[in-house]
Design a protein around this motif. Structure first.
Motif, PDB file in Angstrom:
ATOM      1  N   ALA A  21      24.126  63.050  56.874  1.00 30.65           N
ATOM      2  CA  ALA A  21      22.617  62.904  57.145  1.00 30.65           C
ATOM      3  C   ALA A  21      22.091  61.974  56.109  1.00 30.65           C
ATOM      4  CB  ALA A  21      21.917  64.256  57.018  1.00 30.65           C
ATOM      5  N   THR A  22      22.869  62.073  54.837  1.00 26.83           N
ATOM      6  CA  THR A  22      22.456  61.117  53.625  1.00 26.83           C
ATOM      7  C   THR A  22      22.823  59.520  54.101  1.00 26.83           C
ATOM      8  OG1 THR A  22      22.431  62.812  51.974  1.00 26.83           O
ATOM      9  CG2 THR A  22      22.527  60.481  51.460  1.00 26.83           C
ATOM     10  N   TYR A  23      23.972  59.551  54.475  1.00 28.20           N
ATOM     11  CA  TYR A  23      24.572  58.242  54.839  1.00 28.20           C
ATOM     12  C   TYR A  23      23.540  57.651  56.190  1.00 28.20           C
ATOM     13  CZ  TYR A  23      28.363  54.956  56.669  1.00 28.20           C
ATOM     14  OH  TYR A  23      28.811  53.639  57.030  1.00 28.20           O
ATOM     15  N   PHE A  24      23.374  58.432  57.131  1.00 28.04           N
ATOM     16  CA  PHE A  24      22.494  58.112  58.272  1.00 28.04           C
ATOM     17  C   PHE A  24      20.982  57.684  57.799  1.00 28.04           C
ATOM     18  CE2 PHE A  24      24.855  60.017  62.261  1.00 28.04           C
ATOM     19  CZ  PHE A  24      25.823  59.321  61.859  1.00 28.04           C
ATOM     20  N   ASP A  25      20.551  58.255  56.755  1.00 21.76           N
ATOM     21  CA  ASP A  25      19.039  57.859  56.084  1.00 21.76           C
ATOM     22  C   ASP A  25      19.340  56.449  55.701  1.00 21.76           C
ATOM     23  OD1 ASP A  25      17.942  60.190  57.172  1.00 21.76           O
ATOM     24  OD2 ASP A  25      18.098  61.267  54.873  1.00 21.76           O
ATOM     25  N   ASN A  36      24.878  52.721  66.873  1.00 23.56           N
ATOM     26  CA  ASN A  36      25.573  53.548  67.621  1.00 23.56           C
ATOM     27  C   ASN A  36      27.169  53.978  67.364  1.00 23.56           C
ATOM     28  OD1 ASN A  36      23.277  54.063  68.909  1.00 23.56           O
ATOM     29  ND2 ASN A  36      23.753  52.840  70.631  1.00 23.56           N
ATOM     30  N   VAL A  37      27.780  52.984  66.766  1.00 20.50           N
ATOM     31  CA  VAL A  37      29.119  53.169  66.545  1.00 20.50           C
ATOM     32  C   VAL A  37      29.104  54.357  65.480  1.00 20.50           C
ATOM     33  CG1 VAL A  37      29.321  51.659  64.709  1.00 20.50           C
ATOM     34  CG2 VAL A  37      31.278  52.025  66.134  1.00 20.50           C
ATOM     35  N   LEU A  38      28.418  54.451  64.725  1.00 22.52           N
ATOM     36  CA  LEU A  38      28.297  55.639  63.744  1.00 22.52           C
ATOM     37  C   LEU A  38      27.996  56.977  64.349  1.00 22.52           C
ATOM     38  CD1 LEU A  38      27.010  53.990  60.429  1.00 22.52           C
ATOM     39  CD2 LEU A  38      29.305  54.268  61.279  1.00 22.52           C
ATOM     40  N   LEU A  39      27.015  56.782  65.291  1.00 30.88           N
ATOM     41  CA  LEU A  39      26.546  57.991  65.889  1.00 30.88           C
ATOM     42  C   LEU A  39      27.854  58.487  66.867  1.00 30.88           C
ATOM     43  CD1 LEU A  39      22.828  57.144  66.897  1.00 30.88           C
ATOM     44  CD2 LEU A  39      23.685  58.667  65.349  1.00 30.88           C
ATOM     45  N   ALA A  40      28.439  57.601  67.518  1.00 26.32           N
ATOM     46  CA  ALA A  40      29.436  58.071  68.455  1.00 26.32           C
ATOM     47  C   ALA A  40      30.733  58.737  67.511  1.00 26.32           C
ATOM     48  CB  ALA A  40      30.177  56.747  68.864  1.00 26.32           C
ATOM     49  N   TYR A  41      30.931  58.469  66.441  1.00 24.10           N
ATOM     50  CA  TYR A  41      31.738  59.198  65.496  1.00 24.10           C
ATOM     51  C   TYR A  41      31.346  60.424  65.080  1.00 24.10           C
ATOM     52  CZ  TYR A  41      35.733  55.539  65.452  1.00 24.10           C
ATOM     53  OH  TYR A  41      36.591  54.727  65.683  1.00 24.10           O
ATOM     54  N   ALA A  42      29.947  60.667  64.940  1.00 22.35           N
ATOM     55  CA  ALA A  42      29.406  61.660  64.301  1.00 22.35           C
ATOM     56  C   ALA A  42      29.688  63.003  64.868  1.00 22.35           C
ATOM     57  CB  ALA A  42      27.795  61.620  64.353  1.00 22.35           C
ATOM     58  N   ALA A  45      33.132  64.574  61.409  1.00 18.85           N
ATOM     59  CA  ALA A  45      32.662  63.733  60.049  1.00 18.85           C
ATOM     60  C   ALA A  45      34.031  63.228  59.536  1.00 18.85           C
ATOM     61  CB  ALA A  45      32.135  64.842  59.014  1.00 18.85           C
ATOM     62  N   GLU A  46      35.138  63.708  59.670  1.00 18.64           N
ATOM     63  CA  GLU A  46      36.328  63.154  58.985  1.00 18.64           C
ATOM     64  C   GLU A  46      36.626  61.744  59.810  1.00 18.64           C
ATOM     65  OE1 GLU A  46      39.783  65.599  58.398  1.00 18.64           O
ATOM     66  OE2 GLU A  46      38.775  67.343  58.175  1.00 18.64           O
ATOM     67  N   LYS A  47      36.546  61.716  60.796  1.00 19.45           N
ATOM     68  CA  LYS A  47      36.753  60.335  62.018  1.00 19.45           C
ATOM     69  C   LYS A  47      35.615  59.497  61.369  1.00 19.45           C
ATOM     70  CE  LYS A  47      38.885  62.172  66.026  1.00 19.45           C
ATOM     71  NZ  LYS A  47      39.729  63.294  65.306  1.00 19.45           N
ATOM     72  N   LEU A  48      34.370  59.920  61.376  1.00 21.95           N
ATOM     73  CA  LEU A  48      33.282  59.037  60.747  1.00 21.95           C
ATOM     74  C   LEU A  48      33.530  58.296  59.457  1.00 21.95           C
ATOM     75  CD1 LEU A  48      30.362  58.050  60.955  1.00 21.95           C
ATOM     76  CD2 LEU A  48      29.649  60.055  60.080  1.00 21.95           C
ATOM     77  N   TRP A  49      33.855  59.090  58.588  1.00 18.45           N
ATOM     78  CA  TRP A  49      34.397  58.622  57.350  1.00 18.45           C
ATOM     79  C   TRP A  49      35.613  57.751  57.251  1.00 18.45           C
ATOM     80  CZ3 TRP A  49      30.151  58.733  55.012  1.00 18.45           C
ATOM     81  CH2 TRP A  49      29.346  59.579  54.839  1.00 18.45           C
ATOM     82  N   GLU A 176      33.046  53.529  76.648  1.00 18.26           N
ATOM     83  CA  GLU A 176      31.796  52.703  77.157  1.00 18.26           C
ATOM     84  C   GLU A 176      30.755  52.819  75.969  1.00 18.26           C
ATOM     85  OE1 GLU A 176      28.826  52.796  81.045  1.00 18.26           O
ATOM     86  OE2 GLU A 176      30.948  53.611  81.152  1.00 18.26           O
ATOM     87  N   MET A 177      31.030  52.405  74.832  1.00 17.40           N
ATOM     88  CA  MET A 177      29.981  52.642  73.693  1.00 17.40           C
ATOM     89  C   MET A 177      29.041  51.674  73.966  1.00 17.40           C
ATOM     90  SD  MET A 177      30.939  52.190  69.621  1.00 17.40           S
ATOM     91  CE  MET A 177      32.022  53.506  69.759  1.00 17.40           C
ATOM     92  N   ARG A 178      27.771  52.044  74.074  1.00 21.80           N
ATOM     93  CA  ARG A 178      26.516  51.112  74.176  1.00 21.80           C
ATOM     94  C   ARG A 178      25.928  50.532  72.777  1.00 21.80           C
ATOM     95  NH1 ARG A 178      26.782  55.843  77.544  1.00 21.80           N
ATOM     96  NH2 ARG A 178      26.975  55.126  79.678  1.00 21.80           N
ATOM     97  N   PRO A 179      25.626  49.275  72.727  1.00 26.01           N
ATOM     98  CA  PRO A 179      25.179  48.677  71.489  1.00 26.01           C
ATOM     99  C   PRO A 179      23.570  49.130  71.371  1.00 26.01           C
ATOM    100  CG  PRO A 179      25.290  47.090  73.273  1.00 26.01           C
ATOM    101  CD  PRO A 179      25.799  48.358  73.889  1.00 26.01           C
ATOM    102  N   ASN A 180      23.284  49.320  70.165  1.00 22.76           N
ATOM    103  CA  ASN A 180      21.810  49.619  69.995  1.00 22.76           C
ATOM    104  C   ASN A 180      20.715  48.493  70.652  1.00 22.76           C
ATOM    105  OD1 ASN A 180      23.521  50.619  67.610  1.00 22.76           O
ATOM    106  ND2 ASN A 180      21.444  51.750  67.246  1.00 22.76           N
ATOM    107  N   PRO A 181      20.019  48.699  71.290  1.00 20.58           N
ATOM    108  CA  PRO A 181      19.030  47.810  72.046  1.00 20.58           C
ATOM    109  C   PRO A 181      18.302  46.748  70.909  1.00 20.58           C
ATOM    110  CG  PRO A 181      18.439  49.935  72.790  1.00 20.58           C
ATOM    111  CD  PRO A 181      19.513  50.313  71.646  1.00 20.58           C
ATOM    112  N   GLU A 182      18.137  47.346  69.716  1.00 19.49           N
ATOM    113  CA  GLU A 182      17.476  46.489  68.648  1.00 19.49           C
ATOM    114  C   GLU A 182      18.501  45.224  68.710  1.00 19.49           C
ATOM    115  OE1 GLU A 182      16.501  50.811  67.732  1.00 19.49           O
ATOM    116  OE2 GLU A 182      18.189  49.715  68.557  1.00 19.49           O
ATOM    117  N   TYR A 183      19.627  45.465  68.562  1.00 15.93           N
ATOM    118  CA  TYR A 183      20.769  44.240  68.115  1.00 15.93           C
ATOM    119  C   TYR A 183      20.336  42.912  68.919  1.00 15.93           C
ATOM    120  CZ  TYR A 183      23.800  47.227  65.457  1.00 15.93           C
ATOM    121  OH  TYR A 183      24.563  48.078  64.636  1.00 15.93           O
TER     122      TYR A 183
END
Length: 188
Positions: A21-25, A36-42, A45-49, A176-183
């Protein structure tokens, strides 16, 4: 359009571990979004890190390659693999780092015609060959990088960045990972 970041039914750990949560903040604060790649791994937590540690080492740690050169590799490799997520996300990063949207888009479309230095051309030729024909890599390929001014440590970094994006492109394609629309609108 769906709000899901992948085609899989994997939800982030609930509640998010405090460190995640702190990392995402921090991501929201620095980037204005959580990639979204980080959200996909969330979901794990071990895979995310593990993913984040490798990314941070390859893309942000001191290197003989500039951050823009590392993003060039990410974009050129992702173009070879037709990775929508990485082309979108790293195309945005390359546009931001260079201030040159045309350069980033040219590398995404055909790096061979991009207005880049001979050093960068040798770097991308190596990364693309490693992507398309890894069994054909040899001393001639490394010698071409040395002739362009790269050290052996730089060659390692070029190979590691290219290999990382080949791995991440394949995971992104598989789920089928989707990019953040903001990009899409960044740095244009």
């Amino acid at each position: 359009m769906t709000d899901k970041v992948t085609a899989l039914d994997l939800e982030p750990e609930a509640p998010l571990p405090e460190d995640v949560a702190t990392y995402f903040d921090k991501c929201r604060e620095k980037l204005g979004l959580i990639p979204n790649v980080l959200l996909a791994y969330a979901f794990d937590a071990e895979k995310l890190w593990a993913f984040s540690a490798m990314y941070n080492d390859l893309m942000l740690a001191p290197s003989g390659l500039t951050k823009a050169e590392r993003e060039m590799i990410a974009v050129a490799v992702s173009a070879q693999n037709a990775c929508v997520y990485c082309l979108t996300a790293h195309g945005a990063a390359l546009r931001q780092l260079t201030g040159n949207p045309a350069l980033a888009e040219t590398i995404a479309q055909n790096w061979r015609v991009a207005d880049i230095t001979p050093r960068q051309r040798a770097m991308l030729a190596f990364a693309v060959k490693l992507t398309n024909a890894p069994a054909d890599m040899g001393e001639d390929d490394r010698a071409a990088l040395r002739a362009a001014g790269f050290s052996d440590a730089d060659i390692w970094d070029i190979a590691a960045v290219a290999a990382f994006y080949n791995m991440s492109n394949r995971v992104a394609a598989a789920v089928e990972m989707r990019p953040n629309p903001e990009y899409h609108g960044m740095a244009r």
